[in-house]
Scaffold this motif. Structure first.
Motif, PDB file in Angstrom:
ATOM      1  N   LEU A   1      42.312  -2.191  63.025  1.00 50.96           N
ATOM      2  CA  LEU A   1      42.793  -1.515  61.820  1.00 50.96           C
ATOM      3  C   LEU A   1      41.673  -1.299  60.805  1.00 50.96           C
ATOM      4  O   LEU A   1      41.464  -0.185  60.311  1.00 50.96           O
ATOM      5  CB  LEU A   1      43.943  -2.306  61.182  1.00 50.96           C
ATOM      6  N   ALA A   2      40.969  -2.357  60.483  1.00 49.27           N
ATOM      7  CA  ALA A   2      39.915  -2.252  59.463  1.00 49.27           C
ATOM      8  C   ALA A   2      38.746  -1.377  59.922  1.00 49.27           C
ATOM      9  O   ALA A   2      38.345  -0.461  59.183  1.00 49.27           O
ATOM     10  CB  ALA A   2      39.426  -3.641  59.060  1.00 49.27           C
ATOM     11  N   PRO A   3      38.184  -1.587  61.127  1.00 52.48           N
ATOM     12  CA  PRO A   3      37.045  -0.752  61.517  1.00 52.48           C
ATOM     13  C   PRO A   3      37.404   0.716  61.725  1.00 52.48           C
ATOM     14  O   PRO A   3      36.610   1.600  61.373  1.00 52.48           O
ATOM     15  CB  PRO A   3      36.540  -1.394  62.815  1.00 52.48           C
ATOM     16  N   LEU A   4      38.570   0.992  62.279  1.00 45.16           N
ATOM     17  CA  LEU A   4      38.954   2.386  62.466  1.00 45.16           C
ATOM     18  C   LEU A   4      39.231   3.066  61.128  1.00 45.16           C
ATOM     19  O   LEU A   4      38.883   4.235  60.920  1.00 45.16           O
ATOM     20  CB  LEU A   4      40.180   2.490  63.373  1.00 45.16           C
ATOM     21  N   THR A   5      39.853   2.334  60.206  1.00 44.66           N
ATOM     22  CA  THR A   5      40.092   2.903  58.882  1.00 44.66           C
ATOM     23  C   THR A   5      38.762   3.170  58.172  1.00 44.66           C
ATOM     24  O   THR A   5      38.594   4.212  57.513  1.00 44.66           O
ATOM     25  CB  THR A   5      40.964   1.955  58.038  1.00 44.66           C
ATOM     26  N   ALA A   6      37.826   2.250  58.312  1.00 47.27           N
ATOM     27  CA  ALA A   6      36.493   2.449  57.724  1.00 47.27           C
ATOM     28  C   ALA A   6      35.826   3.696  58.308  1.00 47.27           C
ATOM     29  O   ALA A   6      35.140   4.447  57.596  1.00 47.27           O
ATOM     30  CB  ALA A   6      35.621   1.228  57.958  1.00 47.27           C
ATOM     31  N   LEU A   7      36.052   3.919  59.594  1.00 48.63           N
ATOM     32  CA  LEU A   7      35.492   5.099  60.247  1.00 48.63           C
ATOM     33  C   LEU A   7      36.129   6.377  59.687  1.00 48.63           C
ATOM     34  O   LEU A   7      35.440   7.380  59.455  1.00 48.63           O
ATOM     35  CB  LEU A   7      35.723   5.004  61.756  1.00 48.63           C
ATOM     36  N   VAL A   8      37.412   6.339  59.461  1.00 48.24           N
ATOM     37  CA  VAL A   8      38.101   7.490  58.867  1.00 48.24           C
ATOM     38  C   VAL A   8      37.525   7.817  57.488  1.00 48.24           C
ATOM     39  O   VAL A   8      37.313   8.988  57.139  1.00 48.24           O
ATOM     40  CB  VAL A   8      39.616   7.218  58.745  1.00 48.24           C
ATOM     41  N   LEU A   9      37.258   6.795  56.707  1.00 50.01           N
ATOM     42  CA  LEU A   9      36.831   6.987  55.320  1.00 50.01           C
ATOM     43  C   LEU A   9      35.338   7.261  55.165  1.00 50.01           C
ATOM     44  O   LEU A   9      34.889   7.607  54.060  1.00 50.01           O
ATOM     45  CB  LEU A   9      37.198   5.737  54.501  1.00 50.01           C
ATOM     46  N   ASP A  10      34.566   7.143  56.232  1.00 50.49           N
ATOM     47  CA  ASP A  10      33.108   7.302  56.163  1.00 50.49           C
ATOM     48  C   ASP A  10      32.743   8.784  56.229  1.00 50.49           C
ATOM     49  O   ASP A  10      32.680   9.384  57.307  1.00 50.49           O
ATOM     50  CB  ASP A  10      32.449   6.540  57.312  1.00 50.49           C
ATOM     51  N   ALA A  11      32.474   9.368  55.078  1.00 51.91           N
ATOM     52  CA  ALA A  11      32.174  10.801  55.006  1.00 51.91           C
ATOM     53  C   ALA A  11      30.864  11.168  55.676  1.00 51.91           C
ATOM     54  O   ALA A  11      30.582  12.356  55.884  1.00 51.91           O
ATOM     55  CB  ALA A  11      32.154  11.249  53.547  1.00 51.91           C
TER      56      ALA A  11
ATOM     57  N   VAL B   1      33.268  15.018  61.336  1.00 48.90           N
ATOM     58  CA  VAL B   1      34.692  15.214  61.065  1.00 48.90           C
ATOM     59  C   VAL B   1      35.531  14.953  62.317  1.00 48.90           C
ATOM     60  O   VAL B   1      36.610  14.351  62.246  1.00 48.90           O
ATOM     61  CB  VAL B   1      34.947  16.636  60.530  1.00 48.90           C
ATOM     62  N   ALA B   2      35.056  15.390  63.464  1.00 48.65           N
ATOM     63  CA  ALA B   2      35.815  15.207  64.708  1.00 48.65           C
ATOM     64  C   ALA B   2      36.030  13.729  65.017  1.00 48.65           C
ATOM     65  O   ALA B   2      37.114  13.325  65.466  1.00 48.65           O
ATOM     66  CB  ALA B   2      35.089  15.886  65.867  1.00 48.65           C
ATOM     67  N   VAL B   3      35.001  12.908  64.774  1.00 48.21           N
ATOM     68  CA  VAL B   3      35.110  11.472  65.036  1.00 48.21           C
ATOM     69  C   VAL B   3      36.085  10.832  64.052  1.00 48.21           C
ATOM     70  O   VAL B   3      36.938  10.023  64.427  1.00 48.21           O
ATOM     71  CB  VAL B   3      33.731  10.800  64.953  1.00 48.21           C
ATOM     72  N   ARG B   4      35.960  11.197  62.788  1.00 50.35           N
ATOM     73  CA  ARG B   4      36.857  10.643  61.773  1.00 50.35           C
ATOM     74  C   ARG B   4      38.312  11.042  62.038  1.00 50.35           C
ATOM     75  O   ARG B   4      39.235  10.230  61.894  1.00 50.35           O
ATOM     76  CB  ARG B   4      36.431  11.119  60.390  1.00 50.35           C
ATOM     77  N   THR B   5      38.499  12.280  62.432  1.00 54.78           N
ATOM     78  CA  THR B   5      39.854  12.755  62.724  1.00 54.78           C
ATOM     79  C   THR B   5      40.436  12.029  63.924  1.00 54.78           C
ATOM     80  O   THR B   5      41.619  11.650  63.931  1.00 54.78           O
ATOM     81  CB  THR B   5      39.841  14.271  62.982  1.00 54.78           C
ATOM     82  N   ALA B   6      39.637  11.813  64.954  1.00 47.88           N
ATOM     83  CA  ALA B   6      40.106  11.086  66.131  1.00 47.88           C
ATOM     84  C   ALA B   6      40.497   9.657  65.772  1.00 47.88           C
ATOM     85  O   ALA B   6      41.515   9.128  66.240  1.00 47.88           O
ATOM     86  CB  ALA B   6      39.025  11.086  67.215  1.00 47.88           C
TER      87      ALA B   6
ATOM     88  N   SER C   1      41.029  11.216  46.680  1.00 50.98           N
ATOM     89  CA  SER C   1      39.595  11.142  46.961  1.00 50.98           C
ATOM     90  C   SER C   1      38.912  12.508  46.964  1.00 50.98           C
ATOM     91  O   SER C   1      37.702  12.614  46.735  1.00 50.98           O
ATOM     92  CB  SER C   1      39.363  10.474  48.317  1.00 50.98           C
ATOM     93  N   GLY C   2      39.673  13.544  47.262  1.00 50.25           N
ATOM     94  CA  GLY C   2      39.071  14.868  47.359  1.00 50.25           C
ATOM     95  C   GLY C   2      38.497  15.184  48.726  1.00 50.25           C
ATOM     96  O   GLY C   2      38.158  16.332  49.019  1.00 50.25           O
ATOM     97  N   ASP C   3      38.391  14.180  49.596  1.00 52.91           N
ATOM     98  CA  ASP C   3      37.847  14.385  50.938  1.00 52.91           C
ATOM     99  C   ASP C   3      38.968  14.849  51.875  1.00 52.91           C
ATOM    100  O   ASP C   3      39.998  14.172  51.997  1.00 52.91           O
ATOM    101  CB  ASP C   3      37.247  13.075  51.458  1.00 52.91           C
ATOM    102  N   PRO C   4      38.816  15.981  52.566  1.00 51.77           N
ATOM    103  CA  PRO C   4      39.902  16.532  53.393  1.00 51.77           C
ATOM    104  C   PRO C   4      40.409  15.581  54.482  1.00 51.77           C
ATOM    105  O   PRO C   4      41.612  15.471  54.692  1.00 51.77           O
ATOM    106  CB  PRO C   4      39.271  17.790  54.005  1.00 51.77           C
ATOM    107  N   VAL C   5      39.501  14.892  55.167  1.00 49.14           N
ATOM    108  CA  VAL C   5      39.920  13.987  56.241  1.00 49.14           C
ATOM    109  C   VAL C   5      40.685  12.791  55.669  1.00 49.14           C
ATOM    110  O   VAL C   5      41.716  12.376  56.206  1.00 49.14           O
ATOM    111  CB  VAL C   5      38.700  13.506  57.057  1.00 49.14           C
ATOM    112  N   THR C   6      40.173  12.258  54.576  1.00 46.37           N
ATOM    113  CA  THR C   6      40.832  11.112  53.943  1.00 46.37           C
ATOM    114  C   THR C   6      42.201  11.505  53.401  1.00 46.37           C
ATOM    115  O   THR C   6      43.182  10.748  53.533  1.00 46.37           O
ATOM    116  CB  THR C   6      39.955  10.562  52.802  1.00 46.37           C
ATOM    117  N   ARG C   7      42.289  12.689  52.807  1.00 45.84           N
ATOM    118  CA  ARG C   7      43.576  13.154  52.266  1.00 45.84           C
ATOM    119  C   ARG C   7      44.596  13.347  53.388  1.00 45.84           C
ATOM    120  O   ARG C   7      45.769  12.975  53.257  1.00 45.84           O
ATOM    121  CB  ARG C   7      43.374  14.458  51.499  1.00 45.84           C
ATOM    122  N   ARG C   8      44.154  13.914  54.487  1.00 47.90           N
ATOM    123  CA  ARG C   8      45.074  14.103  55.616  1.00 47.90           C
ATOM    124  C   ARG C   8      45.545  12.754  56.151  1.00 47.90           C
ATOM    125  O   ARG C   8      46.727  12.575  56.477  1.00 47.90           O
ATOM    126  CB  ARG C   8      44.386  14.899  56.727  1.00 47.90           C
TER     127      ARG C   8
END
Length: 502
Positions: free
Chosen positions: A43-53, A57-62, A85-92
């Motif tokens: 949970l924590a590492p994958l969430t960190a990956l999502v939030l890492d701008a 984008v493809a990796v964060r989305t996955a 946050s204003g970041d599209p991946v994070t907002r999604r």
């Protein structure tokens, strides 16, 4: 053969998913493995990956696609922070995880045809948005110009089955797009109306193989339910139902076995498990201390344990370990142990767990304990913000533990005014279980109101009128309603209302 659920593979799969040098095909396999593993350690590492701008984008989305499938630990504050946050991946990602508490965000996006996150917002409405005020957004989406938006709406509508969506779902089932048609047909399995049964029967002859297959499955399930509900022993009731079903009589098969006599519904009573497998405390600790195991096999083993076989000293030691265990799956299953041990303190503690699934299991399990006012108070507090089946279970737990005489007025008020249809429906059922015919009679005016989402409230109330033999003429318009369960309830009332339940 390597198990898909073997968590000894978690850290290796996570490393491959995160590594910049990993080939895309291998990365996709790693993310797929993580989705099956649903390991709390990710949970924590994958969430960190999502939030890492800084990451692609493809990796964060996955990563978001994986972790959003089993992360039930976020809070409204976290989700709102991510949204801002204003970041599209994070907002999604935030939008995918949003709940009823963020309706002020979810609903406007779901209703905005120009918003690129509209489909995501519609998907977020799947659970917990059962109030009538949210239904028009989904119904409107069935007429969207984009077939994918219509498909998402058709899929989400499966959860609440609102009357207002029937027309749009039937149109979607006839659409030229097989994907949209199949999704609509899967949802229409739960629309038990004569109109839907006829329409689905016609689609069994569709030119498209996928549509034919989906229509056949849906038709078979619908027909089975119709035949089961319409097959009754009482001559008067059977006659009323035959008249109601005449427009679809050609679609139904004759039944050879004897019909069942009418029996008033019995009060809900959760089943206690039969004796399970005896396991030593040492062996159990070996399971609890091993994060690198097949989680499906582990869960199966834990669910079969005879928890009553542990003595009081072992229970005390295991309670401390279970309550503090980092795996929410184990904390969820531990609710069974605490219920078996009548440990209200442990279960009440878990009603505030960080994991929604654990909280839900704890609230449900509390109904199995002897009546206690503190449990009633906690269940009532929990009910205030609960949605869907969680609210339904919280109300059942409250009624089971509330002091004698307290619940009736509260249930009457819920039946009259609560915006959650599942709560209104069970409030009526709860009044029946409390043997409160006077309160049931006071709710008769509800039959003159239009249905908020489905006919569940009307059907439940008619059933209770029948249960207590409460006489009176039902509103005439109810006889014209195309709904199998309501038709059955009305037929039972007309045939049995003057025979007080024993």
């Amino acid at each position: 053969m390597e198990s898909l659920y073997d968590r000894s593979q978690t850290l290796a799969s996570l490393a491959r998913a995160e590594a910049a040098a990993t080939a895309e095909s291998e990365r996709a396999e790693a993310f797929a493995a993580l989705a099956w593993l649903e390991d709390y350690r990710t949970l924590a590492p994958l969430t960190a990956l999502v939030l890492d701008a800084r990451r692609p984008v493809a990796v964060r989305t996955a990563a978001s696609n994986v972790v959003a499938g089993y992360d039930d630990t976020t809070t409204p504050e976290i989700r709102r922070t991510w949204w801002g946050s204003g970041d599209p991946v994070t907002r999604r990602h935030a939008l995918r995880l949003m709940e009823r508490t963020e309706a002020d965000i979810v609903i406007p996006v779901a209703a905005d045809d120009r918003d690129p996150l509209q489909a995501t917002a519609l998907g977020a409405i799947s659970i917990g948005f059962g109030e009538a005020e949210f239904i028009p957004v989904l119904v409107r989406a069935l007429n969207h110009g984009d077939r994918e938006i219509r498909r998402v709406a058709a899929d989400v509508l499966l959860w609440e089955e609102p009357i207002a969506a029937e027309e749009g779902l039937l149109a979607a089932a006839r659409d030229r797009s097989p994907g949209l048609a199949v999704t609509a047909l899967e949802t229409l399995r739960y629309y038990h109306t004569r109109r839907v049964l006829r329409a689905v029967a016609e689609l069994c002859d569709s030119e498209d193989e996928r549509v034919r297959a989906a229509a056949t499955v849906s038709f078979d399930e619908l027909r089975e339910e119709f035949e089961s509900m319409l097959h009754v022993a009482d001559p008067k009731e059977a006659g009323l139902l035959r008249d109601w079903a005449r427009p679809i009589a050609d679609l139904l098969r004759p039944r050879s076995e004897p019909a069942l006599e009418y029996r008033p519904a019995r009060p809900f009573s959760p089943l206690r498990r039969s004796a399970g497998t005896v396991i030593s405390e040492r062996d159990l600790r070996g399971i609890l201390d091993n994060p690198d195991q097949d989680w499906n096999a582990m869960a199966t083993t834990l669910r079969r344990i005879d928890w009553l076989a542990f003595d009081s000293a072992a229970r005390a030691r295991l309670t401390a370990q279970l309550l503090a265990h980092p795996d929410p799956l184990i904390r969820e299953i531990s609710c069974v142990a605490f219920a078996e041990w009548s440990d209200s303190s442990a279960l009440l503690t878990l009603t505030t767990d960080i994991s929604f699934t654990v909280r839900k299991s704890a609230v449900y399990s509390l109904i199995l304990l002897p009546p206690q006012p503190d449990i009633a108070a906690r269940a009532w507090e929990y009910l205030a913000t609960a949605t869907g089946t969680t609210g339904y279970e919280a109300l059942r737990t409250y009624v089971a533990h509330a002091p004698e005489g307290e619940p009736v007025d509260r249930l009457v008020d819920l039946a009259r005014t609560d915006p959650r249809e599942t709560i209104r429906h069970y409030a009526i059922e709860g009044l029946g279980n409390l043997e409160a015919p006077k309160a049931i009679r006071a709710l008769v005016p509800l039959l003159h109101e239009s249905p908020a989402v489905t006919w569940a409230v009307h059907t439940g109330l008619v059933n209770q009128l029948t249960r207590f033999g409460i006489p009176g003429t039902l509103p005439s318009y109810l006889a014209t309603v195309d709904d199998l369960y309501l038709a059955r309830a009305i037929a039972q009332h007309e045939s049995h209302a003057y025979r007080p339940a024993k």
